[in-house]
Each structure stands twice: as structure tokens, then as C-alpha cells.
Write an enzyme that holds these catalytic residues in place. Structure first.
Site, short mmCIF file in Angstrom:
data_model
loop_
_atom_site.label_atom_id
_atom_site.label_comp_id
_atom_site.label_asym_id
_atom_site.label_seq_id
_atom_site.Cartn_x
_atom_site.Cartn_y
_atom_site.Cartn_z
N HIS A 1 0.06 -3.70 9.56
CA HIS A 1 0.58 -5.01 9.10
C HIS A 1 2.00 -5.25 9.57
O HIS A 1 2.46 -6.40 9.55
CB HIS A 1 0.46 -5.14 7.58
CG HIS A 1 1.47 -4.38 6.78
ND1 HIS A 1 1.20 -3.17 6.16
CD2 HIS A 1 2.77 -4.65 6.49
CE1 HIS A 1 2.27 -2.76 5.52
NE2 HIS A 1 3.25 -3.64 5.71
N ASP B 1 -4.80 0.64 7.86
CA ASP B 1 -3.52 -0.05 8.06
C ASP B 1 -2.54 0.81 8.85
O ASP B 1 -1.35 0.89 8.51
CB ASP B 1 -2.89 -0.47 6.72
CG ASP B 1 -1.72 -1.44 6.90
OD1 ASP B 1 -1.72 -2.19 7.89
OD2 ASP B 1 -0.79 -1.41 6.07
N SER C 1 7.86 -0.34 5.12
CA SER C 1 6.50 -0.17 5.63
C SER C 1 6.49 0.49 6.99
O SER C 1 7.22 0.08 7.90
CB SER C 1 5.80 -1.53 5.73
OG SER C 1 5.58 -2.09 4.46
#
Length: 372
Positions: free
Chosen positions: A113, A150, A227
Site C-alpha cells: 500500500h 500487503d 508503514s
């Protein structure tokens, strides 16, 4: 009296060495954290995702627009250089995340992402070196990505770099709850921020974020921008790739002490496959299954296991002779207690590997070999 003063002085004198000793222990612990940060920061990168905002020109307006204003429609401009003449919009920063260099020749793991929807990617190292695919399309290349976990792998330097600093993966299966956890990333554009906490829990799944879930929960402060960055142990090894947080209610987007990182063993498995194949090829048995509660366990005479409700015709399990009503207790030497245990035990193998499945059928234990 003099005797009384001496009696009071004695405990005070003994307390001073104890305090000094405690301070020395605290300073050693502090040095351990500083050492981890010094080791890890050069292998952490900041990733900028640049995207082109959708634009609508007058030429793209619907015919009703032109008829309303009584303007005759003109044919769209032609020519191979029209886009260059009119000037294409440049990609703009859409978001930032983090990543970890895992090989000295430029391979980097991050979250999918973080790079999703990019028109260009910029990767900046801790020493200030920048790789920007907007200026050089080969400077940053997407090796592969896996939406089901992910995760994504990038490569910088077009094969010209050979000595980038790296961080190793730890064995997340041996991780203990309560252990130290250190996060490094770029939360809210504050690059190379370091936070410290603990491993709050491991093996979290059924969170509903990805298809294959094996998360480490931590109270180390993780925020947007962390992230793709590393969650580290006290040795400076990667125990997880930070992915998401649970935030408070209202407008809050910040950490409330519920951060989740993809366990390093899963991350390593996926990144190895992406580097080798450009995609993730997963083994499977081809069964439908359900967990065993205490009543079912007594009925089938097993302490733990997963009940096979269907073996799909033509899939590896059915070909190996596994049947509905079998209770699978082990995959290889690993005990199975839940469908999630079975799924991840199988995923530890490579496609084509022989997988020994221990099961109980009508009260009798047996082992069958199936191809993953």
C-alpha cells in the site's frame, strides 16, 4: 549524639553504591538501544509515492456541455508530440512510507500500500542518497508485490549498487511476548523517528486486513508513514514489517498503542518468492476444514487437530487419499490446532515439496504424503 549520627550515615553510605550500580545498569540498557538504532538506521529508507492527479480538459467535456453553450465541438488535437507540447502534468507527492534494505545489491521490502497507484517512486537513504524513478525510470524498479500479504519488493540502482547496508530477518516464531520492540520510520513526514515498546502479542490473525495474516502486535508507537519500516528486536534484527495501527475514535489518526507488523517469517517467505519469481506461488492442499471444539475432539479421540469437511477432487489432498472426516493433527512435525495453524504450516513449504500430513481416521493415526 555522635553514635546516632554514625548510625544514620551508615545506611546513606550503603545506598549510594546501590544507586550508582542501578544507574550503570540503566546506562547499559540505554547503550543497547542506541546501538540498535545506529546499526539499523542506515538500512531504513524513506519511500515517496508520486501520483498524477486525474485531470479533465475541455476537450474531454461531454457533448451536452458544448451544445448548452452553443459552441461547436472541435476535433481533439492530433500528433505524437501533442502531449509534450501541451505539457503533461508532473506527478505529485501522494504519500510517504518506509522500507528496509534486505540485500546489499539494492533489494528493499516495504508494504504494497506504500507504493500502490504510483506514477513514480523516490527512495531516499539515511545518508541522503536519492533514487528517483521520475528522473530515471530504472532508478527504482518494482520487483514484485503480493496484495494478499500487503508486501512489495523494490530494487534501486539498476544493479549498479553492491554494498548497501542491510538488516537481517529474525525468527518470529521464537519471539516472546513481552520482548523489546523498536520501530523506525517516517511517521507524519518525521523521517527516521525511533520509538520503543514491547511485543504485546504475536500470531494475530482474522483481523480482516489481508488474506494471509500473521501479525505481531506492539505498543511501540507506529503512525502513518511507519508503514513498510522495520520492527526490530534488541539485537537489531527485523521481527516484523510495520503495516497498520488501530486508532481511537473521532478525528484521531495517531497511535493508541495498537500497532501491527507482518511477522518476519512470513515477510521473508514472501520476499524470497518475489525476488526469485516476481510473484508469490503458494502450495495448497485443497481442503475445506473446520476447527475442533472440545466435544468434537472427544468424539474423534484427539487432543488437537482440524477436521476435514471436504477434499476437493483433483487437488493434492484428495490425490494423496485424504478424506472428509479425517482429523489432521500435524503438518510435518508441526502440531495443528486451528485452520490458521494448518494454513501457515503448509505455506512454509514450496510448491512441489512433499508434505507429510499426520491425521486420525476412525480412531487410527496415519501419515500420508501429499505434494504441495
Amino acid at each position: 549524639t555522635l553514635a546516632g549520627l554514625l548510625a544514620l550515615a551508615a545506611p546513606m553510605a550503603s545506598a549510594a553504591p546501590a544507586a550508582d550500580e542501578a544507574l550503570a545498569v540503566a546506562e547499559k540498557l540505554q547503550d543497547a538501544f542506541i546501538s540498535v538504532v545506529d546499526k539499523a538506521k542506515p538500512a531504513v529508507v524513506v519511500i515517496t509515492n508520486k501520483q498524477v492527479a486525474p485531470q479533465r480538459s475541455l476537450q474531454q467535456m461531454p457533448p451536452e456541455f458544448w451544445r448548452f453553450f452553443g459552441v461547436p465541438m472541435e476535433p481533439p488535437p492530433q500528433g505524437p508530440d501533442y502531449g509534450q507540447r501541451r505539457g503533461q502534468p508532473r506527478p505529485e507527492v501522494a504519500g510517504k512510507g518506509s522500507g528496509v534494505i534486505i540485500r546489499p545489491d539494492g533489494y528493499i521490502v516495504t508494504n504494497y500500500h506504500v507504493i500502490e497507484g504510483h506514477a513514480a517512486l523516490e527512495v531516499r537513504l539515511e545518508n541522503g542518497r536519492v533514487f528517483d524513478s521520475e528522473r530515471d525510470p530504472k532508478a527504482v524498479q518494482v520487483v514484485g508485490f503480493d496484495k494478499d500479504t500487503d508486501l512489495a519488493v523494490l530494487r534501486v540502482g539498476e544493479g549498479a549498487v553492491t554494498d548497501l547496508p542491510t538488516l537481517p530477518f529474525a525468527d518470529s516464531d521464537s519471539l516472546r511476548v513481552g520482548a523489546w520492540a523498536i520501530a523506525i520510520g517516517a511517521p507524519f513526514n518525521l523521517d527516521y523517528s525511533v520509538t520503543v515498546g514491547h511485543v504485546s502479542q504475536k500470531g494475530r490473525h482474522d483481523v480482516g486486513v489481508t488474506t494471509f495474516e500473521n501479525f505481531i502486535q506492539t505498543d511501540a508507537s507506529i503512525n502513518p508513514g511507519n508503514s513498510g519500516g522495520p520492527l526490530l528486536n534488541i539485537r537489531g534484527e527485523v521481527i516484523g514489517i510495520n503495516e497498520f495501527i488501530v486508532t481511537g475514535g473521532g478525528m484521531s489518526r495517531g497511535s493508541i498503542g495498537l500497532g501491527f507488523a507482518i511477522a518476519s517469517n512470513l515477510a521473508r517467505q514472501v520476499t524470497d518468492s518475489l525476488i526469485e519469481h516476481g510473484e508469490v506461488i503458494r502450495p495448497f492442499l485443497g481442503i475445506s476444514m473446520q476447527p475442533l471444539d472440545e466435544a468434537l475432539g472427544k468424539q474423534f479421540g484427539v487432543e488437537h487437530g482440524v477436521l476435514v469437511s471436504e477434499a476437493v477432487t483433483g487437488d493434492p489432498a484428495e490425490k494423496a487419499g485424504i478424506q472428509a472426516g479425517d482429523v489432521i493433527t500435524h503438518i510435518g512435525t508441526k502440531p495443528v490446532r486451528t485452520p490458521h495453524d494448518l494454513q501457515f504450516a503448509v505455506l512454509a513449504y514450496r510448491p512441489g515439496d512433499t508434505i507429510a500430513v499426520k491425521l486420525v481416521r476412525k480412531g487410527k493415526a496415519r501419515t500420508v504424503d501429499t505434494e504441495g
